[in-house]
Design a protein around this motif. Structure first.
Motif, mmCIF file in Angstrom:
data_model
loop_
_atom_site.group_PDB
_atom_site.id
_atom_site.type_symbol
_atom_site.label_atom_id
_atom_site.label_comp_id
_atom_site.label_asym_id
_atom_site.label_seq_id
_atom_site.Cartn_x
_atom_site.Cartn_y
_atom_site.Cartn_z
ATOM 1 N N ASP A 50 25.500 12.490 75.216
ATOM 2 C CA ASP A 50 25.560 11.206 74.518
ATOM 3 C C ASP A 50 24.360 10.325 74.868
ATOM 4 O OD1 ASP A 50 27.961 11.987 73.392
ATOM 5 O OD2 ASP A 50 29.206 10.802 74.767
ATOM 6 N N VAL A 51 24.046 10.244 76.154
ATOM 7 C CA VAL A 51 22.925 9.408 76.601
ATOM 8 C C VAL A 51 21.604 9.968 76.074
ATOM 9 C CG1 VAL A 51 21.643 8.578 78.619
ATOM 10 C CG2 VAL A 51 24.148 8.534 78.623
ATOM 11 N N THR A 55 19.013 8.082 73.745
ATOM 12 C CA THR A 55 17.613 7.979 74.156
ATOM 13 C C THR A 55 16.688 8.350 73.002
ATOM 14 O OG1 THR A 55 18.128 8.467 76.468
ATOM 15 C CG2 THR A 55 15.868 8.918 75.747
ATOM 16 N N LEU A 56 16.990 9.459 72.348
ATOM 17 C CA LEU A 56 16.139 9.925 71.256
ATOM 18 C C LEU A 56 16.204 8.972 70.057
ATOM 19 C CD1 LEU A 56 16.829 13.748 71.532
ATOM 20 C CD2 LEU A 56 14.879 12.461 72.419
ATOM 21 N N ILE A 57 17.377 8.433 69.797
ATOM 22 C CA ILE A 57 17.517 7.451 68.711
ATOM 23 C C ILE A 57 16.692 6.207 69.033
ATOM 24 C CG2 ILE A 57 19.134 5.849 67.603
ATOM 25 C CD1 ILE A 57 21.246 8.151 67.835
ATOM 26 N N LYS A 58 16.818 5.720 70.269
ATOM 27 C CA LYS A 58 16.077 4.523 70.665
ATOM 28 C C LYS A 58 14.567 4.782 70.633
ATOM 29 C CE LYS A 58 17.859 1.316 72.931
ATOM 30 N NZ LYS A 58 18.592 0.541 73.887
ATOM 31 N N THR A 81 15.973 6.617 81.388
ATOM 32 C CA THR A 81 16.495 6.012 82.616
ATOM 33 C C THR A 81 17.315 4.768 82.297
ATOM 34 O OG1 THR A 81 14.611 6.853 83.878
ATOM 35 C CG2 THR A 81 15.848 5.030 84.854
ATOM 36 N N ASN A 82 16.764 3.904 81.455
ATOM 37 C CA ASN A 82 17.490 2.688 81.086
ATOM 38 C C ASN A 82 18.785 2.995 80.353
ATOM 39 O OD1 ASN A 82 15.571 1.049 82.271
ATOM 40 N ND2 ASN A 82 14.432 0.739 80.384
ATOM 41 N N GLU A 83 18.746 3.966 79.457
ATOM 42 C CA GLU A 83 19.961 4.344 78.728
ATOM 43 C C GLU A 83 21.023 4.888 79.691
ATOM 44 O OE1 GLU A 83 20.936 4.046 75.328
ATOM 45 O OE2 GLU A 83 19.262 2.651 75.506
ATOM 46 N N ALA A 84 20.608 5.713 80.646
ATOM 47 C CA ALA A 84 21.560 6.278 81.616
ATOM 48 C C ALA A 84 22.161 5.179 82.487
ATOM 49 C CB ALA A 84 20.873 7.338 82.474
ATOM 50 N N LEU A 85 21.317 4.269 82.959
ATOM 51 C CA LEU A 85 21.825 3.176 83.795
ATOM 52 C C LEU A 85 22.739 2.248 83.002
ATOM 53 C CD1 LEU A 85 18.641 2.303 85.863
ATOM 54 C CD2 LEU A 85 20.658 3.589 86.612
#
Length: 183
Positions: A50-51, A55-58, A81-85
C-alpha cells in the motif's frame, strides 16, 4: 555515467511525449529497492504494498514539481520514507496505540509474516531495529541495508551528515547490545 543516464531520464520525464514511458522505466528501476526500504519501516507485506503504491502515485503527481536539485533516487526515497512514516503515524492514531503497542504489533508481524525468513538471527536483528528510535531506525536501514552514502541519506532525511553518523553509531551499538543478549 550514472549522472548522464539520470539527466537523460529527467529530460524524458519532463517531455510530455516520453513522460509515461520514462516513468515506467523509473518504476521498474526503483520498485524493488523501494519495496525493501519501505518494508524495513512498516514490516508488514500488505502495508508495504500500500505504501509503495502511494509512493509511486505521489511521485507521479509531483513529477512536474521535481526541480532536479537532488538526484531522482534521493527524491523518490524521500517520498517513500515520508509515506512510510506517515502510514505509521496514521496507524498509531487510528488504533490509539502507544509506541510500545505498535512495536509489539510490528514484532508480531515479523514472526508471523509469510514473507519473513524464519532465520532466528534475522528475526532478532529485525526486533533490534524495530526497537530503535525512528531516526536511528531510518538511518540504520538506509546505511546498513541500502548501503547508501551519508550525503544521500542527508538529502533524504534533511539532517546533517554529522548527526546521521552519530545516529548510525548509536543505532549500531543498540543493535549489537540487543543481539549479544541472545548470543
Amino acid at each position: 555515467m550514472i549522472a548522464l543516464k539520470e539527466t537523460h531520464l529527467l529530460a524524458e520525464l519532463r517531455d510530455p511525449a516520453t513522460k509515461v514511458a520514462a516513468f515506467d522505466r523509473l518504476i521498474k528501476g526503483y520498485q524493488e529497492v523501494l519495496y525493501h526500504h519501505i518494508r524495513r519501516i512498516v514490516i508488514n507485506h500488505d502495508d508495504t504494498d500500500d505504501v509503495l503504491q502511494n509512493t509511486l502515485i505521489k511521485a507521479w503527481q509531483n513529477l512536474d514539481k521535481f526541480r532536479g536539485d537532488a538526484n531522482i533516487k534521493t527524491w523518490i526515497y524521500r517520498i517513500a520514507t515520508n509515506e512510510a512514516l506517515n502510514f505509521l503515524k496514521k496507524k498509531k492514531r487510528q488504533a490509539f496505540q502507544e509506541v510500545e503497542d505498535l512495536q509489539n504489533d510490528l514484532r508480531h508481524s515479523l514472526s508471523s509474516g509469510r514473507y519473513v525468513d524464519g532465520d532466528e538471527i534475522q528475526i532478532r536483528l529485525q526486533e533490534a531495529i524495530i526497537a530503535l528510535p525512528e531516526r536511528q531506525k531510518l538511518v540504520f536501514n538506509l546505511r546498513y541495508f541500502d548501503e547508501m552514502p551519508y550525503d544521500e541519506i542527508s538529502s533524504i532525511l534533511g539532517v546533517t551528515v554529522g548527526a546521521l553518523k552519530a545516529s548510525y553509531h548509536h543505532a549500531v551499538k543498540k543493535v549489537e547490545h540487543h543481539l549479544k543478549r541472545y548470543a
